[in-house]
Design a protein around this motif. Structure first.
Motif, PDB file in Angstrom:
ATOM      1  N   MET A 102       1.171  -1.248   0.090  1.00 16.19           N
ATOM      2  CA  MET A 102       0.598  -0.172  -0.036  1.00 16.19           C
ATOM      3  C   MET A 102       1.310   1.315   0.161  1.00 16.19           C
ATOM      4  O   MET A 102       0.162   2.221  -0.775  1.00 16.19           O
ATOM      5  CB  MET A 102      -1.111   0.210   1.043  1.00 16.19           C
ATOM      6  N   GLU A 103       1.586   1.884   1.045  1.00  8.31           N
ATOM      7  CA  GLU A 103       2.994   2.437   0.766  1.00  8.31           C
ATOM      8  C   GLU A 103       3.436   2.440  -0.541  1.00  8.31           C
ATOM      9  O   GLU A 103       3.514   4.565  -1.050  1.00  8.31           O
ATOM     10  CB  GLU A 103       4.055   2.039   2.026  1.00  8.31           C
ATOM     11  N   GLU A 104       4.204   1.089  -1.264  1.00 13.71           N
ATOM     12  CA  GLU A 104       4.340   1.499  -2.635  1.00 13.71           C
ATOM     13  C   GLU A 104       3.367   2.032  -3.250  1.00 13.71           C
ATOM     14  O   GLU A 104       3.999   2.795  -4.235  1.00 13.71           O
ATOM     15  CB  GLU A 104       5.450   0.283  -3.054  1.00 13.71           C
ATOM     16  N   LEU A 105       2.750   1.533  -2.942  1.00 12.74           N
ATOM     17  CA  LEU A 105       1.803   2.175  -4.294  1.00 12.74           C
ATOM     18  C   LEU A 105       0.717   4.055  -4.257  1.00 12.74           C
ATOM     19  O   LEU A 105       0.977   4.345  -5.252  1.00 12.74           O
ATOM     20  CB  LEU A 105       0.239   1.638  -4.469  1.00 12.74           C
ATOM     21  N   THR A 106       1.074   4.495  -3.283  1.00 14.05           N
ATOM     22  CA  THR A 106       0.603   5.651  -2.916  1.00 14.05           C
ATOM     23  C   THR A 106       1.720   6.580  -3.287  1.00 14.05           C
ATOM     24  O   THR A 106       1.321   7.605  -3.098  1.00 14.05           O
ATOM     25  CB  THR A 106       0.018   5.893  -1.183  1.00 14.05           C
ATOM     26  N   THR A 107       3.214   5.959  -3.154  1.00 12.04           N
ATOM     27  CA  THR A 107       3.808   6.920  -3.752  1.00 12.04           C
ATOM     28  C   THR A 107       3.751   7.204  -5.464  1.00 12.04           C
ATOM     29  O   THR A 107       4.361   8.199  -6.181  1.00 12.04           O
ATOM     30  CB  THR A 107       5.460   6.195  -4.412  1.00 12.04           C
ATOM     31  N   ILE A 108       2.944   6.886  -6.661  1.00 12.86           N
ATOM     32  CA  ILE A 108       2.248   6.825  -7.533  1.00 12.86           C
ATOM     33  C   ILE A 108       1.189   8.337  -7.256  1.00 12.86           C
ATOM     34  O   ILE A 108       0.454   8.591  -6.865  1.00 12.86           O
ATOM     35  CB  ILE A 108       1.346   5.946  -8.608  1.00 12.86           C
ATOM     36  N   LYS A 109       2.253   9.130  -8.510  1.00 12.32           N
ATOM     37  CA  LYS A 109       0.723  10.482  -8.402  1.00 12.32           C
ATOM     38  C   LYS A 109      -0.493   9.758  -8.831  1.00 12.32           C
ATOM     39  O   LYS A 109      -1.180   9.747 -10.028  1.00 12.32           O
ATOM     40  CB  LYS A 109       1.894  11.496  -8.970  1.00 12.32           C
ATOM     41  N   GLY A 110      -1.599  10.400  -7.502  1.00  6.69           N
ATOM     42  CA  GLY A 110      -2.962  10.044  -8.244  1.00  6.69           C
ATOM     43  C   GLY A 110      -2.971   9.110  -7.532  1.00  6.69           C
ATOM     44  O   GLY A 110      -4.436   8.641  -7.201  1.00  6.69           O
ATOM     45  N   ILE A 111      -2.332   7.991  -7.131  1.00  3.21           N
ATOM     46  CA  ILE A 111      -2.712   6.632  -6.295  1.00  3.21           C
ATOM     47  C   ILE A 111      -3.688   6.945  -4.807  1.00  3.21           C
ATOM     48  O   ILE A 111      -1.572   7.264  -4.091  1.00  3.21           O
ATOM     49  CB  ILE A 111      -2.538   5.901  -6.722  1.00  3.21           C
ATOM     50  N   GLY A 112      -3.565   7.377  -4.354  1.00  2.00           N
ATOM     51  CA  GLY A 112      -3.981   7.921  -2.988  1.00  2.00           C
ATOM     52  C   GLY A 112      -4.553   6.123  -2.239  1.00  2.00           C
ATOM     53  O   GLY A 112      -4.361   4.914  -2.387  1.00  2.00           O
ATOM     54  N   GLU A 113      -4.819   6.409  -0.731  1.00  2.00           N
ATOM     55  CA  GLU A 113      -5.070   5.087   0.086  1.00  2.00           C
ATOM     56  C   GLU A 113      -5.783   4.369  -0.424  1.00  2.00           C
ATOM     57  O   GLU A 113      -5.648   3.270  -0.219  1.00  2.00           O
ATOM     58  CB  GLU A 113      -4.608   5.413   1.762  1.00  2.00           C
ATOM     59  N   SER A 114      -7.458   4.781  -0.529  1.00  5.33           N
ATOM     60  CA  SER A 114      -8.033   4.122  -0.436  1.00  5.33           C
ATOM     61  C   SER A 114      -7.802   4.013  -2.069  1.00  5.33           C
ATOM     62  O   SER A 114      -8.272   2.578  -2.194  1.00  5.33           O
ATOM     63  CB  SER A 114      -9.478   5.325  -1.135  1.00  5.33           C
ATOM     64  N   ARG A 115      -7.589   3.946  -2.670  1.00  8.97           N
ATOM     65  CA  ARG A 115      -7.265   3.467  -4.441  1.00  8.97           C
ATOM     66  C   ARG A 115      -6.077   2.417  -4.508  1.00  8.97           C
ATOM     67  O   ARG A 115      -6.143   1.495  -4.887  1.00  8.97           O
ATOM     68  CB  ARG A 115      -6.799   4.477  -5.523  1.00  8.97           C
ATOM     69  N   ALA A 116      -5.373   2.634  -3.267  1.00  5.63           N
ATOM     70  CA  ALA A 116      -3.865   1.542  -3.330  1.00  5.63           C
ATOM     71  C   ALA A 116      -4.514   0.989  -3.031  1.00  5.63           C
ATOM     72  O   ALA A 116      -4.697  -1.106  -3.306  1.00  5.63           O
ATOM     73  CB  ALA A 116      -2.987   2.172  -3.004  1.00  5.63           C
ATOM     74  N   LEU A 117      -5.592   0.731  -1.405  1.00  7.27           N
ATOM     75  CA  LEU A 117      -6.347  -0.071  -0.577  1.00  7.27           C
ATOM     76  C   LEU A 117      -7.205  -1.568  -1.530  1.00  7.27           C
ATOM     77  O   LEU A 117      -7.408  -2.618  -2.103  1.00  7.27           O
ATOM     78  CB  LEU A 117      -7.362   0.283   0.044  1.00  7.27           C
ATOM     79  N   ARG A 118      -8.101  -0.157  -2.803  1.00  8.34           N
ATOM     80  CA  ARG A 118      -9.235  -1.132  -4.091  1.00  8.34           C
ATOM     81  C   ARG A 118      -7.779  -1.941  -4.874  1.00  8.34           C
ATOM     82  O   ARG A 118      -8.413  -3.056  -5.545  1.00  8.34           O
ATOM     83  CB  ARG A 118      -9.771  -0.201  -4.899  1.00  8.34           C
ATOM     84  N   ILE A 119      -6.105  -1.436  -5.047  1.00 11.01           N
ATOM     85  CA  ILE A 119      -5.669  -2.534  -6.159  1.00 11.01           C
ATOM     86  C   ILE A 119      -5.406  -3.501  -5.077  1.00 11.01           C
ATOM     87  O   ILE A 119      -5.438  -4.498  -6.218  1.00 11.01           O
ATOM     88  CB  ILE A 119      -4.684  -1.525  -6.291  1.00 11.01           C
ATOM     89  N   ILE A 120      -4.886  -4.282  -4.189  1.00 16.88           N
ATOM     90  CA  ILE A 120      -4.659  -4.767  -3.336  1.00 16.88           C
ATOM     91  C   ILE A 120      -6.063  -5.738  -3.319  1.00 16.88           C
ATOM     92  O   ILE A 120      -5.929  -6.476  -3.038  1.00 16.88           O
ATOM     93  CB  ILE A 120      -4.582  -4.132  -2.102  1.00 16.88           C
ATOM     94  N   GLN A 121      -7.249  -4.885  -3.138  1.00 19.59           N
ATOM     95  CA  GLN A 121      -7.984  -6.234  -2.880  1.00 19.59           C
ATOM     96  C   GLN A 121      -8.535  -6.767  -3.941  1.00 19.59           C
ATOM     97  O   GLN A 121      -9.299  -8.127  -4.510  1.00 19.59           O
ATOM     98  CB  GLN A 121      -9.682  -5.239  -2.518  1.00 19.59           C
ATOM     99  N   TYR A 122      -8.281  -6.177  -5.031  1.00 25.09           N
ATOM    100  CA  TYR A 122      -8.516  -6.908  -6.289  1.00 25.09           C
ATOM    101  C   TYR A 122      -7.887  -7.417  -7.253  1.00 25.09           C
ATOM    102  O   TYR A 122      -7.923  -8.626  -7.220  1.00 25.09           O
ATOM    103  CB  TYR A 122      -8.386  -5.260  -7.929  1.00 25.09           C
ATOM    104  N   ARG A 123      -6.616  -7.181  -6.571  1.00 31.87           N
ATOM    105  CA  ARG A 123      -5.514  -8.268  -6.922  1.00 31.87           C
ATOM    106  C   ARG A 123      -5.680  -9.754  -5.495  1.00 31.87           C
ATOM    107  O   ARG A 123      -5.865 -10.982  -6.436  1.00 31.87           O
ATOM    108  CB  ARG A 123      -4.311  -8.297  -6.502  1.00 31.87           C
TER     109      ARG A 123
END
Length: 154
Positions: free
Chosen positions: A101-122
Motif C-alpha cells: 500500500m505504501e509503495e502504491l501511494t507513491t504513484i501520483k494520483g493513487i491515494g490510500e483508498s485507490r491503493a487499497l482497492r488495487i490490493i483488494q482486486y489482486r
C-alpha cells in the motif's frame, strides 16, 4: 664580455621590472565559490566558508520535484570552483502486482483508498495480466490511467 652582459641584465631586471612583495597569508581565502546546477529551482554560485560541505551548499537551494540527491556524498568538503550537479530521479516503476500500500501511494494520483482497492482486486482476481486491467478498479479511469501508466509495471 659575457660577464658584463650578464651583470647588466641582472641590474636591468632588478631596477626596471617592478617587484611586488606579497604576504603569503594574504593568499589564503576565507571563502570559496561553488556552483549548484541541475534539478534546482535556480542555478546559483554560492559564496561559502572554507571547509563547507555539499550538505552546507544544498541548504541554500530549492530542489525541483524531480531532484535526486541520493548519489551525492553530503559530507564531501568543497573547494573553490566546485560544481554540484543535482541529478534527476530515475523513473522507478511500481509493480501493481507486488507493491505494498505504501509503495502504491507513491504513484501520483493513487491515494490510500485507490491503493487499497488495487490490493483488494489482486486478492479477488489474482495478478494483473495487463496494465489496462487496472481500469477495472473503481476510481481509475482512462484519464488517470494515462497519467500513471509510465510509472507502473506488472
Amino acid at each position: 664580455m659575457k660577464q658584463l652582459l650578464a651583470g647588466i641584465l641582472v641590474l636591468f631586471s632588478l631596477y626596471c621590472i617592478p617587484f611586488r612583495y606579497t604576504d603569503i597569508n594574504s593568499c589564503k581565502k576565507d571563502v570559496i565559490h561553488v556552483a549548484v546546477e541541475g534539478e534546482v529551482q535556480n542555478s546559483v554560485v554560492l559564496e561559502l566558508p572554507v571547509n563547507s560541505t555539499i550538505e552546507d551548499a544544498l541548504t541554500h537551494v530549492q530542489f525541483t520535484e524531480d531532484a535526486d540527491i541520493t548519489a551525492l556524498n553530503l559530507n564531501t568538503i568543497l573547494i573553490d570552483g566546485d560544481v554540484i550537479v543535482v541529478s534527476i530521479k530515475e523513473n522507478h516503476k511500481v509493480s501493481i502486482n507486488n507493491a505494498t500500500m505504501e509503495e502504491l501511494t507513491t504513484i501520483k494520483g493513487i491515494g490510500e483508498s485507490r491503493a487499497l482497492r488495487i490490493i483488494q482486486y489482486r486478492q479477488e482476481h489474482g495478478r494483473f495480466q495487463t496494465l489496462e486491467e487496472l481500469m477495472n478498479i473503481k476510481g481509475i479511469k482512462q484519464k488517470l490511467f494515462d497519467k500513471i501508466k509510465d510509472f507502473i509495471t506488472l
